[in-house]
Write an enzyme that holds these catalytic residues in place. Structure first.
Site, short mmCIF file in Angstrom:
data_model
loop_
_atom_site.label_atom_id
_atom_site.label_comp_id
_atom_site.label_asym_id
_atom_site.label_seq_id
_atom_site.Cartn_x
_atom_site.Cartn_y
_atom_site.Cartn_z
N GLU A 92 5.98 -1.91 -1.63
CA GLU A 92 4.56 -2.69 -1.52
C GLU A 92 4.16 -3.03 -3.00
O GLU A 92 4.07 -2.09 -3.77
CB GLU A 92 3.54 -1.90 -1.10
CG GLU A 92 2.13 -2.44 -0.80
CD GLU A 92 1.01 -1.74 -0.26
OE1 GLU A 92 1.44 -0.82 0.63
OE2 GLU A 92 -0.11 -1.95 -0.46
N LYS A 276 -4.31 6.35 3.48
CA LYS A 276 -3.33 5.34 3.39
C LYS A 276 -3.13 5.03 2.06
O LYS A 276 -2.01 4.96 1.37
CB LYS A 276 -3.33 4.10 4.34
CG LYS A 276 -2.00 3.41 4.35
CD LYS A 276 -1.61 2.51 3.17
CE LYS A 276 -0.49 1.60 3.49
NZ LYS A 276 -0.19 0.69 2.45
N ASP A 292 11.71 14.74 1.84
CA ASP A 292 11.41 14.33 3.37
C ASP A 292 9.91 13.91 3.46
O ASP A 292 8.98 14.81 3.63
CB ASP A 292 11.65 15.53 4.11
CG ASP A 292 11.38 15.42 5.65
OD1 ASP A 292 10.85 14.30 5.94
OD2 ASP A 292 12.00 16.30 6.50
N HIS A 389 -3.85 -8.45 -5.70
CA HIS A 389 -2.48 -8.59 -4.87
C HIS A 389 -2.02 -9.90 -4.99
O HIS A 389 -0.89 -10.18 -4.86
CB HIS A 389 -2.75 -8.50 -3.38
CG HIS A 389 -2.78 -6.80 -2.94
ND1 HIS A 389 -2.82 -6.34 -1.63
CD2 HIS A 389 -2.70 -5.69 -3.79
CE1 HIS A 389 -2.70 -5.32 -1.51
NE2 HIS A 389 -2.88 -4.75 -2.86
#
Ligand code: MEV
Length: 443
Positions: A92, A276, A292, A389
C-alpha cells in the site's frame, strides 16, 4: 546525518542504492557486503532470488514461484531512547511515508514502550463431563502437579527462564451437544519465540491426563491467539507546533485528532478503520520480519472486542499544548524459529530494526502501529487522506509512463495539480516535457 541517527532528511528522494548506503552509515558500515551488519548477505537478502525456489519449496506446499513485495525502511523513529530503523514490507502506498512523518513528529520525546513477559496461552478443551464444576475443582487441586509435569517437558526453556508458568481452569458449559465442557489454560513463557509450536506440543502432551482428571474426553489442544497476557504498550506525546498543518494550527489539529479518537471509542464501524490504520504499520513490520502476522491480527481484533463492544487499540487525549497517544495490543512475535531460519530478507529486517529479542521487535512493531495511526488521524482531521495518496499515486503513474530522475516529480506534480491522475495523461505530460527539453537543448 550522524552515523547512528535515524533522522534521515530527504530519504524518500534518494535512489534505492543511495538509500542502502545511508542505512549502512547508520550502522557505521561502508561496504554493502560487509559481514556483521546488516548480515553477511547485506542488502542482497532482499534482492530478487535471495529466497531461493528450493528454500521456498521447503517452507510451504505446492510451491510454483516466489512472490515479491516492496521492502522499505521507515525513518525518524526513536524507541525507548534509541534511534531505530523500521523495516516494512507492504503493497500500500503512503504507509511508509506516513510512519516516517509521524515518527518525525514524535521524535523530540520519542516512543516509549512497555512489553509484558512473553506469555502465551495454550488451551486444552475437555468435553462430555458429567459435573463441570466438580471437575474444575478436582483439576485445580492437581494444577501444581500438572504444571510441574509441563515444565519437565521443556527443561532447556525452563533453564533460560521460560516455560509453563501457570495453569487455570475455566468451566464453559454445564450441558449441551458436547456435554459438560471446560477448558484448561496453560500459560507458557516463550522467551524469544512466538511459541505456537511449543505451546501446541505442550497442550497435546498434557491433554489425556487433564481429561482423565476431569472425567471427560480430550477435545482441542491448541494455542489461543487472544494472548492478552503478552501485550505491548506504546506511548508518545506530540507538541502542538509539530501537529500544525498547512491550513490548521496545532491546537486545532490536536482537538480534531482527539475528537477522531472519541469517534472510534463510541462507534465500532469507525473503530475497525481506526484499527486498520494501526495494523498498516504493525503488519508491514511483521511481514518484513517474517512473523505470523495473521496470529497478531487475530489477537488484535479479539482483544479489541474483549468486554463486549469493539474498541480502538489506540486512543489520543489532549493535554495542555499537545497530544498524548497510547496503544495497547497483544503482540505475539519471535526472533527465533518460524520462517527466520530460511528467509534471508526476514533476517536482514531484524538486523535493520536492531530487533534481536522478541521484546524489541514487539516494541518496534507497536511503535510503527501508533505512528501510522497518528499519521492517518492527522491527515483525516486536516486535509483528508486523498491528497497525499494521490500525490504518491501520481509518482507511480509517472514512473509507469516512463519518467525517470527529476522528470518523475515534474510529471507527478502536474498530474496532482490538474487532478487528472491517469497514466495516459502522464504519458502526454512526459512527452511534452521531453520535447520541450529537446527544443531547449538543440543548437
Ligand atoms: C487506510 O489504509 C487507513 C485509514 O483508513 C486509517 C484511518 O481511517 O484511520 C486511513
Amino acid at each position: 546525518m550522524s552515523s547512528s541517527s535515524s533522522r534521515i532528511t530527504g530519504f524518500y528522494r534518494l535512489a534505492p542504492s543511495e538509500r542502502r548506503r545511508r542505512l549502512l552509515e547508520f550502522a557505521g558500515g561502508t561496504d554493502l557486503g560487509e559481514p556483521g551488519w546488516p548480515g553477511p548477505e547485506g542488502f542482497a537478502a532482499v534482492d530478487p532470488g535471495a529466497l531461493t525456489l528450493e528454500a521456498a519449496d521447503g517452507m510451504i506446499e505446492n510451491v510454483v514461484g516466489i512472490y515479491g513485495l516492496p521492502f522499505a525502511v521507515a525513518v525518524n523513529f526513536t524507541i525507548d531512547g534509541d534511534d531505530a530503523l523500521v523495516p516494512m514490507a507492504i503493497e500500500e502506498p503512503s504507509v511508509v511515508a506516513a510512519a516516517s512523518n509521524a515518527a518525525r513528529m514524535a521524535r523530540p520525546q520519542g516512543f516509549s514502550t512497555v512489553v509484558s513477559p512473553p506469555v502465551m496461552i495454550g488451551q486444552i478443551q475437555v468435553t462430555d463431563i458429567a459435573d463441570v464444576n466438580a471437575a474444575a475443582r478436582t483439576l485445580r487441586g492437581h494444577s501444581d502437579a500438572l504444571l510441574r509435569d509441563a515444565r519437565r517437558l521443556v527443561p532447556r526453556l525452563a533453564e533460560r527462564g521460560g516455560g509453563p508458568v501457570a495453569l487455570d481452569v475455566r468451566p464453559l458449559v454445564r450441558s449441551g451437544p458436547d456435554g459438560g465442557v471446560l477448558v484448561v489454560h496453560l500459560h507458557v513463557d516463550c522467551r524469544d519465540a512466538m511459541g505456537a509450536n511449543l505451546v501446541n506440543t505442550l497442550c497435546e502432551a498434557l491433554a489425556d491426563r487433564v481429561a482423565e482428571i476431569a472425567g471427560g474426553r480430550p477435545g482441542l489442544r491448541i494455542l489461543s491467539n487472544l494472548c492478552d497476557g503478552r501485550t505491548v504498550t506504546v506511548r508518545c506525546s506530540i507538541d502542538d507546533a509539530l501537529l500544525a498543518g498547512d491550513r490548521a494550527d496545532g491546537a486545532e489539529v490536536r482537538a480534531a485528532i482527539a475528537a477522531a479518537s472519541r469517534f472510534a471509542e463510541i462507534d465500532p464501524y469507525r473503530a475497525a478503520t481506526h484499527n486498520k490504520g494501526i495494523m498498516n504499520g504493525v503488519d508491514a513490520v511483521l511481514v518484513a520480519t517474517g512473523q505470523d502476522w495473521r496470529a497478531v491480527e487475530a489477537g488484535a481484533h479479539a482483544y479489541a472486542a474483549q468486554g463486549g463492544g469493539y474498541r480502538p487499540l489506540a486512543v489520543w487525549r489532549e493535554r495542555s499544548g499537545g497530544l498524548d497517544g497510547e496503544l495497547v495490543m497483544p503482540m505475539a512475535v519471535g526472533t527465533v524459529g518460524g520462517a527466520l531460519h530460511v528467509h534471508p530478507g526476514a533476517r536482514l529486517a531484524l538486523d535493520l530494526a536492531g530487533a534481536h529479542t522478541a521484546d524489541r521487535l514487539a516494541a518496534v512493531a507497536g511503535a510503527a502501529g501508533l505512528a501510522t495511526n497518528l499519521a492517518a488521524l492527522r491527515a483525516l482531521a486536516t486535509e483528508g487522506i486523498q491528497r497525499g495518496h494521490m500525490a504518491l499515486h501520481a509518482r507511480g503513474l509517472a514512473r509507469a509512463a516512463g519518467a525517470t530522475g527529476e522528470l518523475i516529480d515534474r510529471v507527478a506534480d502536474e498530474l496532482a495539480a490538474t487532478g487528472e491522475v491517469k497514466v495516459d495523461r502522464a504519458r502526454e505530460v512526459l512527452a511534452r516535457l521531453c520535447s520541450a527539453a529537446m527544443v531547449k537543448d538543440s543548437p
